[in-house]
Enzyme design. Structure first.
Site, PDB file in Angstrom:
ATOM      1  N   TYR A  51       0.821  -1.206   0.000  1.00  0.00           N
ATOM      2  CA  TYR A  51       0.000   0.000   0.000  1.00  0.00           C
ATOM      3  C   TYR A  51       0.854   1.256   0.000  1.00  0.00           C
ATOM      4  O   TYR A  51       1.661   1.478   0.911  1.00  0.00           O
ATOM      5  CB  TYR A  51      -0.966   0.018   1.211  1.00  0.00           C
ATOM      6  CG  TYR A  51      -1.890  -1.187   1.281  1.00  0.00           C
ATOM      7  CD1 TYR A  51      -2.176  -1.972   0.154  1.00  0.00           C
ATOM      8  CD2 TYR A  51      -2.499  -1.556   2.475  1.00  0.00           C
ATOM      9  CE1 TYR A  51      -3.022  -3.064   0.222  1.00  0.00           C
ATOM     10  CE2 TYR A  51      -3.346  -2.653   2.551  1.00  0.00           C
ATOM     11  CZ  TYR A  51      -3.595  -3.411   1.419  1.00  0.00           C
ATOM     12  OH  TYR A  51      -4.428  -4.500   1.488  1.00  0.00           O
ATOM     13  N   ARG A  86     -16.479   8.804  10.166  1.00  0.00           N
ATOM     14  CA  ARG A  86     -16.828   7.513   9.570  1.00  0.00           C
ATOM     15  C   ARG A  86     -16.280   6.351  10.390  1.00  0.00           C
ATOM     16  O   ARG A  86     -16.856   5.270  10.413  1.00  0.00           O
ATOM     17  CB  ARG A  86     -16.330   7.444   8.122  1.00  0.00           C
ATOM     18  CG  ARG A  86     -17.136   8.335   7.193  1.00  0.00           C
ATOM     19  CD  ARG A  86     -16.675   8.187   5.764  1.00  0.00           C
ATOM     20  NE  ARG A  86     -17.490   8.976   4.863  1.00  0.00           N
ATOM     21  CZ  ARG A  86     -17.206   9.173   3.582  1.00  0.00           C
ATOM     22  NH1 ARG A  86     -16.120   8.636   3.054  1.00  0.00           N
ATOM     23  NH2 ARG A  86     -18.011   9.901   2.831  1.00  0.00           N
TER      24      ARG A  86
END
Ligand code: NAP
Length: 281
Positions: free
Chosen positions: A57, A245
């Site tokens: 990543y 979130r």
């Protein structure tokens, strides 16, 4: 109301929360770094202590974000990282693990996964993982994107039964593992880690999910996650770089789906009726 996050046990007996945090695409933009770190820290505060990352990543950038997030609170986190298949040989795995440890700013990774199967023999990768475990550089090892035949092969190998998890694509749009892989994992007492649990946000506009969410005064993301964690031995790792979130996703443990909800979900997202090859993102 906030229920504690339920936990599930790895084969070692070590328990982890059924909802953790993903990090794909973190570390890609300098401007987002501070907010991504804050999100992960917020998740740690809320009990989402399992953080999933990978050397792949952002070319190590996501591990750097995780490193910053766990600075000064390493023991609060259960860090999962992954080795690329091209690095999964005897020497490569050692080097890759050392590099991940440096970026993470820690001297151990709790769970180290083979990201997907590549050209190295599984026995070589297992031996490398077992060596890292003996050195204390990793606490346990597992695999990712392994279908049933890959798992059967792994389990037939020496030390193959030491595998601690299989991280796979699993969400309402991609229910293929419910046919066989999920049950086989549950039977072994080995959790499955569901990646892309929101189908990379594609699920969030689904009308039936919106309907169920309204009935529970919940959000669509919460319903999509609640569906997965209602199953034994499933860990979800939603990714978000936004603190509100993170809180929202944490709230999925408060949503208890009814039998009617599950019937509606089966209609909208039919479970598999036959073997489907494991999908991958
Ligand atoms: P995901 O978690 O299903 O979805 C992430 C997307 O949903 C992001 O765009 C995020 O945007 C958004 N999002 C998250 N929570 C939300 C909410 N409550 N409301 C609205 N939008 C929300 O997809 P994923 O990142 O592909 O999968 C999760 C993790 O699994 C990854 O981060 C990675 O750690 C792991 N993974 C592993 C593999 C593998 O091969 N092993 C493959 C894919 C993923 P914002 O960030 O802007 O909120």
């Amino acid at each position: 109301m906030h229920h504690p996050i339920p936990t599930t046990a790895l084969p070692s007996g070590r328990t982890v929360p059924v909802i953790g945090q993903g990090t794909w695409h973190m570390g890609e933009r300098k401007q987002a770094f501070a907010e991504e770190v804050k999100s992960l820290r917020h998740g740690l505060d809320l009990g989402m202590t399992l953080i999933d990352t990978a050397e792949m990543y952002a070319d190590g950038g996501a591990e750097r974000v995780v490193g910053e997030a766990i600075k000064g609170r390493r023991d609060d986190a259960f860090v999962v990282s992954k080795v690329l298949p091209t690095n999964a040989g005897a020497e490569g795995a050692k080097r890759a693990c050392e590099a991940s440890l440096r970026r993470l700013g820690t001297d151990y990774i709790d769970l180290y996964l083979l990201h997907w199967r590549g050209r190295y023999k599984l026995t070589e990768t297992i031996d490398a993982f077992e060596g890292l475990r003996r050195q204390g550089k990793i606490g346990a090892w597992g695999v990712s994107n392994f279908d049933t035949d890959d798992m059967d092969e792994l389990l037939s190998l020496s030390n193959g039964t030491e595998v601690a998890t299989n991280q796979v694509l699993y969400n309402l749009n991609r229910r293929g593992i419910e046919y066989d892989l999920l049950g086989a994992s549950q039977a072994r007492g080995m959790p499955v880690m569901a990646y892309s649990p929101l189908d990379e946000a594609r699920l969030l506009r689904h009308p039936d999910l919106i309907h169920i969410a309204k009935a529970h005064q919940a959000t669509v993301a919460q319903v999509a996650l609640a569906f997965l964690i209602s199953k034994p031995g499933v860990i979800v790792i939603p990714k978000t770089g936004m603190q509100e979130r993170v809180r929202e996703n944490r709230g999925s443990v408060d949503v208890k789906l009814t039998g009617d909800d599950l019937t509606l979900l089966d209609k909208a997202f039919p479970p598999p009726m036959a073997k489907m090859a494991l999908e991958m993102i």
